[in-house]
Design a protein around this motif. Structure first.
Motif, short mmCIF file in Angstrom:
data_model
loop_
_atom_site.label_atom_id
_atom_site.label_comp_id
_atom_site.label_asym_id
_atom_site.label_seq_id
_atom_site.Cartn_x
_atom_site.Cartn_y
_atom_site.Cartn_z
N THR A 39 50.61 38.24 32.44
CA THR A 39 49.57 39.27 32.44
C THR A 39 50.12 40.61 32.91
N VAL A 96 44.85 43.98 33.68
CA VAL A 96 44.12 42.74 33.36
C VAL A 96 43.98 41.88 34.60
N THR A 97 45.06 41.77 35.39
CA THR A 97 45.01 40.98 36.61
C THR A 97 43.94 41.50 37.56
N MET A 128 40.66 39.36 35.30
CA MET A 128 40.85 37.98 35.71
C MET A 128 39.91 37.50 36.81
N PHE A 162 49.90 33.17 37.90
CA PHE A 162 50.07 34.43 37.17
C PHE A 162 51.50 34.95 37.28
N ASP A 167 53.15 38.55 36.47
CA ASP A 167 52.94 39.94 36.06
C ASP A 167 54.20 40.49 35.39
N PHE A 203 48.81 38.11 27.94
CA PHE A 203 48.11 39.29 27.43
C PHE A 203 49.15 40.28 26.93
#
Length: 289
Positions: free
Chosen positions: A95, A99-100, A104, A122, A124, A143
């Protein structure tokens, strides 16, 4: 299998010590695992370099087979969970920061009301690293921008606007809209997004070349630098929600947009928990900011 997982973590983190900490082992135990694997295969797999631990030439040839073994092992575990019902599972997601932070939390909260025992991991990154993580199996899906992807299946989630980010006292803040051409004479702070970058695509489509003074991998760092008067930038409107930075954010002319999608290798090979989450995400994407 523990030895394969230890090897994967060492390569990911480029360190025996960090891998041991992440896996909950002692460094000695991890070293013994790798020594045992190397003895079994009769070849050296890892070597130390200035940048940390890396694979030997022999290790590079063998590692794709080890990765496939790990994927098959995880698929077997997930299939067993599917047979028992979705009582548990681990969803590994690649991600990006916006978005995180802004998608989320609400998605996880809603999904865990249905499946409370599912765990999330996750990673990043940017469009390039996330794409590679999907292909190597480090994450189940990620994503990404469809325009930045090759060799993956993508499902569009949402398109969002990107805004010019300016110091509060900058002359351009008097405008309702910031022409892209007016930004090319300013020190530009570029968000590092891998091999594809929406603002750069917009500049080039308009025949413009920004004066890139800094390249930064963190949205929040860019906002801090703009606030300090070091330059200007363009960030996703999603990322600029609920911030307390002393900056001004304005639309550009022509406008800059970012399209986000879910990317994965093969839907049939996805772990059951990730399949369910992707379905939940698509069904609820209309509620995303």
């Amino acid at each position: 299998m523990e030895r394969y997982l230890a090897l994967q973590k060492i390569i990911e983190m480029k360190s025996f010590t960090k891998a041991a900490e992440a896996l909950g082992y002692t460094q000695s135990s991890v070293s013994q695992m790798i020594a045992s694997l190397e003895n079994e295969l009769s070849m050296k797999l890892l070597v130390r370099s200035r940048n940390g631990i890396k694979l030997t030439l022999e290790g590079k040839e063998l590692y794709p087979f080890i990765e496939r073994t790990i994927l098959q092992y995880r698929a077997m575990q997930e299939k067993a969970m599917e047979i028992k019902g979705l009582e548990t599972g681990i969803i590994r997601v690649g991600t990006i920061t916006s978005v995180t932070c802004h998608w989320m939390p609400a998605l996880i909260k809603g999904f865990q009301k249905l499946y409370p025992n599912v765990q999330f991991v996750f990673h990043d990154g940017d469009y390039t690293s996330i794409q590679e993580w999907i292909k190597t199996g480090l994450v189940d899906f990620g994503f990404i921008s469809p325009a930045a992807v090759t060799g993956l299946t993508t499902v569009k989630i949402k398109e969002g606007e990107m805004l010019a980010v300016l110091p509060k006292d900058h002359p351009l803040t008097e405008n309702a809209v910031v022409p892209l051409g007016s930004l090319i004479t300013e020190p530009f702070i570029l968000l590092e997004e891998g091999h594809y970058n929406e603002p750069m695509e917009a500049f080039h489509a308009a025949g413009l070349e920004p004066n890139i003074k800094y390249t930064v991998h963190d949205d929040f760092a860019i906002m801090t630098m703009v606030e300090a008067g070091l330059g200007v930038g363009i960030l996703a409107k999603l990322m600029l929600r609920r911030t307390n930075y002393d900056i001004v954010c304005l639309p550009t002319d022509p406008p800059v947009y970012r399209e986000l999608a879910i990317g994965f290798k093969d839907k049939d090979s996805l772990p059951i928990a990730s399949k369910y989450f992707i379905q939940y995400l698509v069904e609820n994407s209309y509620m995303l900011p």
